[in-house]
Design a protein around this motif. Structure first.
Motif, PDB file in Angstrom:
ATOM      1  N   LEU A  83      80.879 -38.527 -34.548  1.00 22.93           N
ATOM      2  CA  LEU A  83      81.612 -39.774 -34.977  1.00 22.93           C
ATOM      3  C   LEU A  83      81.189 -39.908 -36.534  1.00 22.93           C
ATOM      4  N   GLN A  84      82.288 -39.913 -37.493  1.00 23.87           N
ATOM      5  CA  GLN A  84      82.184 -40.060 -38.830  1.00 23.87           C
ATOM      6  C   GLN A  84      82.269 -41.267 -39.315  1.00 23.87           C
ATOM      7  N   VAL A  85      81.145 -41.742 -40.020  1.00 25.40           N
ATOM      8  CA  VAL A  85      81.475 -43.158 -40.641  1.00 25.40           C
ATOM      9  C   VAL A  85      81.375 -43.271 -42.060  1.00 25.40           C
ATOM     10  N   LYS A  86      82.326 -43.617 -42.671  1.00 22.96           N
ATOM     11  CA  LYS A  86      82.417 -43.532 -44.244  1.00 22.96           C
ATOM     12  C   LYS A  86      83.145 -44.443 -44.853  1.00 22.96           C
ATOM     13  N   GLY A  87      83.360 -44.301 -46.197  1.00 25.26           N
ATOM     14  CA  GLY A  87      83.994 -45.389 -46.865  1.00 25.26           C
ATOM     15  C   GLY A  87      82.848 -46.114 -47.646  1.00 25.26           C
ATOM     16  N   LEU A  88      83.223 -47.574 -47.575  1.00 22.15           N
ATOM     17  CA  LEU A  88      82.360 -48.543 -48.211  1.00 22.15           C
ATOM     18  C   LEU A  88      81.326 -49.021 -47.207  1.00 22.15           C
ATOM     19  N   VAL A  89      80.276 -47.861 -47.133  1.00 23.37           N
ATOM     20  CA  VAL A  89      79.132 -48.013 -46.545  1.00 23.37           C
ATOM     21  C   VAL A  89      78.036 -47.409 -47.450  1.00 23.37           C
ATOM     22  N   LEU A 141      81.587 -55.559 -49.555  1.00 23.75           N
ATOM     23  CA  LEU A 141      82.948 -55.477 -50.339  1.00 23.75           C
ATOM     24  C   LEU A 141      83.997 -54.961 -49.225  1.00 23.75           C
ATOM     25  N   GLY A 142      83.681 -54.417 -48.110  1.00 17.09           N
ATOM     26  CA  GLY A 142      84.532 -54.097 -46.920  1.00 17.09           C
ATOM     27  C   GLY A 142      85.173 -55.128 -46.468  1.00 17.09           C
ATOM     28  N   GLY A 143      86.568 -54.748 -46.269  1.00 14.39           N
ATOM     29  CA  GLY A 143      87.288 -56.044 -45.633  1.00 14.39           C
ATOM     30  C   GLY A 143      88.066 -55.533 -44.445  1.00 14.39           C
ATOM     31  N   TYR A 144      88.207 -54.314 -44.345  1.00 15.63           N
ATOM     32  CA  TYR A 144      88.985 -53.625 -43.159  1.00 15.63           C
ATOM     33  C   TYR A 144      88.324 -52.418 -42.800  1.00 15.63           C
ATOM     34  N   LEU A 145      88.607 -52.206 -41.550  1.00 13.60           N
ATOM     35  CA  LEU A 145      88.268 -50.975 -40.730  1.00 13.60           C
ATOM     36  C   LEU A 145      89.425 -50.083 -40.405  1.00 13.60           C
ATOM     37  N   LEU A 146      89.149 -48.725 -40.800  1.00 16.28           N
ATOM     38  CA  LEU A 146      90.366 -47.812 -40.553  1.00 16.28           C
ATOM     39  C   LEU A 146      89.869 -47.017 -39.298  1.00 16.28           C
ATOM     40  N   ARG A 206      86.711 -45.638 -41.181  1.00 10.94           N
ATOM     41  CA  ARG A 206      86.311 -45.929 -42.516  1.00 10.94           C
ATOM     42  C   ARG A 206      86.328 -47.271 -43.083  1.00 10.94           C
ATOM     43  N   VAL A 207      85.459 -47.762 -43.869  1.00 17.50           N
ATOM     44  CA  VAL A 207      85.427 -48.983 -44.183  1.00 17.50           C
ATOM     45  C   VAL A 207      86.141 -48.974 -45.535  1.00 17.50           C
ATOM     46  N   THR A 208      87.103 -49.953 -45.614  1.00 15.20           N
ATOM     47  CA  THR A 208      87.880 -50.285 -47.033  1.00 15.20           C
ATOM     48  C   THR A 208      87.730 -51.474 -47.386  1.00 15.20           C
ATOM     49  N   ALA A 209      88.474 -51.778 -48.778  1.00 20.16           N
ATOM     50  CA  ALA A 209      88.552 -53.083 -49.208  1.00 20.16           C
ATOM     51  C   ALA A 209      89.803 -53.729 -48.981  1.00 20.16           C
ATOM     52  N   GLN A 210      90.813 -52.682 -48.989  1.00 17.39           N
ATOM     53  CA  GLN A 210      92.244 -53.333 -48.617  1.00 17.39           C
ATOM     54  C   GLN A 210      93.017 -52.072 -47.588  1.00 17.39           C
TER      55      GLN A 210
END
Lengths: 229, 201
Positions: A83-89, A141-146, A206-210
């Motif tokens: 399980l890959q967890v990345k983005g705003l982490v 800064l994260g707002g959404y999870l993809l 993936r955690v993203t701001a938008q």
């Protein structure tokens, strides 16, 4: 005009209204676009951060849980699963099933509601999505999870829903290991979202701001994005 | 004046507008509801019979949901306003216990029809309010779990609260069709075409 003529007029009028209904089908998306932002705002306000009541474990309805699949059933090798967890982490992760099993385990006996209208009470068990995101040091800064799946199904969630205490990355269903058709080895479950939000065969977070252009496999076809229950 | 006939009486504009608006909103809610029904028929599930396309609105499930949830707010506001106005200034249109007695015992046919009509009118409001409550219980079963759990009363008979909800929400459509038919027939007995025109034109 006598009564019979009026009746004829009424029937003719109502059938043209139904024919008009067919032409109105083209307006469906516009009606949704005009009203969903307000509806979703209200849905988000209604949804608290607390737990919703759960069912007794003996209330599960295994036969009522239908299987919907977007692209067949992918068979994932549990040994090679990550399980890959990345983005705003702060700390990107690549977790195997052993690492997930080492985290605190939770069970949620909930009503699984499909957008189609059917529902089934299911006991899902696994780790809290919130625990995984905190382990990865989720950025403020994260707002959404993809959410990416092995079958290329795609979802996006608001972080408040993702961090809800009953939102799980489930590895078990009704006390047994998750069957392949239900998303083995890891799927998303939550009593606060419609079924199509609960991705099966989850492989990437993936955690993203938008939110991007793509909001979800079904959302991009016209389903609601928030889809709260 | 182009009209040569006797002067046509009119109800106030707001009454006519409201009446027409009610009809449109109800048709939209019913037709889009039947579209949602077709995604998984309440009776028979995936193999169950579907409603003919003629009576549905939306084209497919997401389209039906667009209309149904797009109009639900309007529907709730409309019903709330309707109830408030009725209680405020047209309370005599609502049924009461005396109407049941009149229906059984009154020798005057018009009196009996008035009583029947007031009962029909009141039942319509009750059915509409119930459709709103049962719809809310299905739309937000997690947040309004207490509302949803009210529908668990048939569980001893093996009917889950969810199935009970689906059946009772659907049942408001045939109930309203019957009540609207009764309303039209009773109105016709009172004023015929003249009343119909006064109410719509």
């Amino acid at each position: 005009m006598n009564r019979r003529q009026l009746l004829g007029l009424g029937l003719g009028g109502s059938s043209s209204l139904f024919l008009g209904g067919c032409a109105l089908n083209g307006l469906s998306a516009a009606v949704g676009d005009a009203t969903q932002p307000l509806n979703e705002r209200i849905e988000a306000l209604l949804q608290g951060q607390g737990k919703v009541p759960e069912f007794r474990p003996d209330k599960v309805e295994p036969a009522a849980l239908l299987v919907n699949s977007f692209n067949g059933v992918p068979r994932l090798d549990p040994e090679r699963y990550r399980l890959q967890v990345k983005g705003l982490v702060g700390r990107p992760l690549s977790l195997d099933l052993g690492a997930l099993a080492a985290l605190p385990q939770h069970t949620c006996v909930m009503r699984h509601v499909c957008v189609e209208g059917w529902a089934a009470v299911v006991a899902w068990s696994g780790v809290r999505l919130a625990d995984v995101l905190r382990l990865a040091q989720l950025s403020p800064l994260g707002g959404y999870l993809l959410i990416d799946s092995a079958d290329s199904y795609f979802e996006s969630w608001d972080l408040a829903s993702a961090l809800h205490p009953q939102t799980l990355l489930a590895t078990h269903m009704n006390g047994a290991p998750l069957p392949a058709a239900n998303g083995a080895p890891v799927r998303l479950t939550a009593p606060i979202k419609l079924g199509y939000k609960q991705s099966k065969w989850v492989t990437g977070l993936r955690v993203t701001a938008q939110l991007g252009e793509r909001r979800g496999t079904w959302e991009d076809q016209g389903y609601e994005w928030f889809a709260g229950l | 004046m182009a009209h040569t006939s006797a002067r046509q009486p009119h109800h106030p504009l707001w009454t006519r507008a409201f009446h027409g608006f009610n009809l449109v909103v109800l048709l939209v809610m019913a037709a889009s509801g039947l579209q949602i029904y077709n995604a998984n028929p309440v009776f028979g599930g995936r193999g169950g019979a579907v409603v003919p396309e003629l009576f549905t609105l939306g084209g497919w499930l997401a389209g039906g949901r667009d209309w149904h949830f797009g109009f639900m707010g309007l529907y709730a506001l409309n019903l709330g306003l309707w109830l408030a106005l009725l209680v405020q200034r047209r309370r005599r249109r609502l049924g009461e216990l005396g109407d049941l007695t009149a229906l059984k015992a009154s020798a005057s046919a018009p009196r009996r029809r008035l009583s029947a009509h007031r009962i029909v009118y009141t039942l319509m409001l009750i059915v509409l309010a119930f459709s709103l409550i049962s719809g809310l219980a299905m739309y937000k079963p997690a947040q309004f779990w207490w509302l949803t759990s009210l529908f668990a009363l048939a569980e001893p008979l093996g009917v889950t609260s969810w199935q009970m909800l689906r059946v009772s929400h659907l049942a408001t459509i045939p109930a309203m069709v019957l009540l609207v038919l009764a309303h039209v027939v009773l109105s016709w007995r009172v004023g015929g075409l003249r009343l119909l025109r006064a109410m719509t034109l």
